[in-house]
Design an enzyme around this catalytic site. Structure first.
Site, PDB file in Angstrom:
ATOM      1  N   ASP A 119       0.910  -0.815  -0.249  1.00 37.57           N
ATOM      2  CA  ASP A 119      -0.088  -0.062  -0.688  1.00 37.57           C
ATOM      3  C   ASP A 119       0.604   0.904   0.061  1.00 37.57           C
ATOM      4  O   ASP A 119       1.506   1.300   0.634  1.00 37.57           O
ATOM      5  CB  ASP A 119      -0.670  -0.213   1.420  1.00 37.57           C
ATOM      6  CG  ASP A 119      -1.447   1.468   1.331  1.00 37.57           C
ATOM      7  OD1 ASP A 119      -2.274   2.003   0.904  1.00 37.57           O
ATOM      8  OD2 ASP A 119      -2.814   1.046   2.553  1.00 37.57           O
ATOM      9  N   TYR A 177      -9.579  14.716  -4.796  1.00 37.80           N
ATOM     10  CA  TYR A 177      -8.395  14.285  -5.925  1.00 37.80           C
ATOM     11  C   TYR A 177      -7.556  15.352  -6.832  1.00 37.80           C
ATOM     12  O   TYR A 177      -6.958  15.709  -6.885  1.00 37.80           O
ATOM     13  CB  TYR A 177      -9.464  13.667  -6.730  1.00 37.80           C
ATOM     14  CG  TYR A 177      -9.308  12.682  -8.386  1.00 37.80           C
ATOM     15  CD1 TYR A 177      -8.255  11.819  -8.227  1.00 37.80           C
ATOM     16  CD2 TYR A 177      -9.404  13.672  -9.438  1.00 37.80           C
ATOM     17  CE1 TYR A 177      -7.894  11.521  -9.348  1.00 37.80           C
ATOM     18  CE2 TYR A 177      -8.419  13.158 -10.197  1.00 37.80           C
ATOM     19  CZ  TYR A 177      -8.322  11.488 -10.597  1.00 37.80           C
ATOM     20  OH  TYR A 177      -7.098  11.691 -12.172  1.00 37.80           O
ATOM     21  N   LYS A 190      -4.198  15.939  -6.577  1.00 38.66           N
ATOM     22  CA  LYS A 190      -3.165  16.081  -8.197  1.00 38.66           C
ATOM     23  C   LYS A 190      -2.391  17.055  -8.443  1.00 38.66           C
ATOM     24  O   LYS A 190      -1.051  17.817  -8.278  1.00 38.66           O
ATOM     25  CB  LYS A 190      -4.325  16.348  -9.768  1.00 38.66           C
ATOM     26  CG  LYS A 190      -4.396  14.431  -9.625  1.00 38.66           C
ATOM     27  CD  LYS A 190      -3.570  13.550  -9.838  1.00 38.66           C
ATOM     28  CE  LYS A 190      -3.925  12.413  -9.770  1.00 38.66           C
ATOM     29  NZ  LYS A 190      -3.186  10.954  -9.765  1.00 38.66           N
TER      30      LYS A 190
HETATM   31  C1  BGC Z   1      -9.992  10.242 -13.731  1.00 35.30           C
HETATM   32  C2  BGC Z   1     -11.209  10.892 -15.179  1.00 35.30           C
HETATM   33  C3  BGC Z   1     -11.498  11.692 -15.944  1.00 35.30           C
HETATM   34  C4  BGC Z   1     -10.079  12.558 -16.700  1.00 35.30           C
HETATM   35  C5  BGC Z   1     -10.802  13.750 -16.837  1.00 35.30           C
HETATM   36  C6  BGC Z   1      -8.726  12.005 -14.671  1.00 35.30           C
HETATM   37  O1  BGC Z   1      -8.220  12.273 -13.623  1.00 35.30           O
HETATM   38  O2  BGC Z   1      -9.406   9.958 -13.176  1.00 35.30           O
HETATM   39  O3  BGC Z   1     -11.751  10.019 -15.056  1.00 35.30           O
HETATM   40  O4  BGC Z   1     -12.411  11.156 -16.968  1.00 35.30           O
HETATM   41  O5  BGC Z   1      -9.413  12.861 -15.592  1.00 35.30           O
HETATM   42  O6  BGC Z   1     -11.812  14.617 -16.320  1.00 35.30           O
END
Ligand code: BGC
Length: 260
Positions: A65, A158, A162
């Site tokens: 992990d 998310y 990122k």
């Molecule tokens: C996500 C996807 C998404 C894409 C564009 C990615 O970082 O994991 O689910 O389709 O971004 O939005």
């Protein structure tokens, strides 16, 4: 121009499925010995190993992990023992979490996304860069997303993770450059994998996504995987401290094709 990774040792986290699997296959096809990191599900890891072996490549699987610092340390010790010192780290293990407006999100779930995407990348880079800077060679490539720069309602953990990996990349690159080590990121757009299957398999949802992509189609894993291989090879020798976007133009503000 030849992409030759013969004799190179690579670790791809999240390497048993999706974009990570494609990267592992591409690196192995170019001659690298590849370790694929996987969390817990052995079957997809075995399938990836079998595909690499069938293509004449060399690969092993390491369970662990990335969010767990001790597990990552153990993975790198296994890598040292089984393949040797790492030349290429691709941080691809990542999750987007369940969609929820931030004030309705479960804090533990929110933190888990950051733990995997940000802390996971850091834990692996921490181990890899200690080895790479000592040997004065190596490359770390972090898979981010267009969402390192595009906000996405429902996915605050998310997007925050990122964006954080993007800045982590720049700072690690600055620290590592004097040692001849490169650190960069690749930001995919909408690549057709299991992570976004709910969208591409839904005829009602897909047109909305495609409208956000100037090239008018989703990307395929190979289009990311082979680009990663180029960037970590000597062909990419002058690229460090930056994010390369491979998104069909998603970050090009397609709505501005008209009006404004
Ligand atoms: C996500 C996807 C998404 C894409 C564009 C990615 O970082 O994991 O689910 O389709 O971004 O939005």
């Amino acid at each position: 121009m030849k992409i030759a990774l013969d004799g190179k040792i690579a670790l791809v986290t999240g390497g048993s499925t999706g974009i990570g699997r494609g990267i592992a296959e591409s690196l192995a096809a170019s001659g690298a010995s590849v370790a694929i990191g996987y969390l817990s599900d052995r079957a997809p890891a075995d399938a990836t190993l079998a595909a690499i072996a069938a293509a004449g490549g060399r690969a092993i699987a390491l369970k662990g992990d990335v969010a767990d610092e001790a597990a990552v340390r153990a993975m790198f010790e296994q890598l040292d023992a089984l393949l040797g010192p790492i030349d290429i780290l691709v941080n691809c293990a990542g999750i987007d979490g369940r969609a929820a407006l931030s004030w309705e999100a479960e804090p533990a779930a929110w933190k888990n996304v950051v733990a995997v995407n940000l802390f996971g990348s850091f834990h692996c880079a921490h181990q890899a860069l200690a080895r790479m800077t000592a040997r004065r060679r190596g490359v770390v490539l972090n898979i981010t997303s267009v969402h390192e720069t595009i906000a996405w309602s429902g996915y605050s953990a998310y997007t925050a993770s990122k964006a954080a990996v993007s800045m982590l990349t720049k700072t690690l690159a600055q620290e590592s450059a004097p040692f001849g080590v490169r650190v960069l990121a690749l930001a995919p757009g909408a690549i057709q994998t299991a992570i976004n299957q709910a969208v591409w398999s839904d005829p009602a949802a897909l047109p909305d996504l495609l409208q956000k992509i100037p090239l008018g189609r989703m990307g395929q894993v190979k289009e990311i995987a082979d680009l990663v291989t180029v960037l970590v090879s000597d062909v990419g020798s002058y690229v460090t401290g930056t994010t390369v976007f491979a998104d069909g133009g998603m970050t090009d503000y397609p709505d501005f094709a008209h009006g404004g």
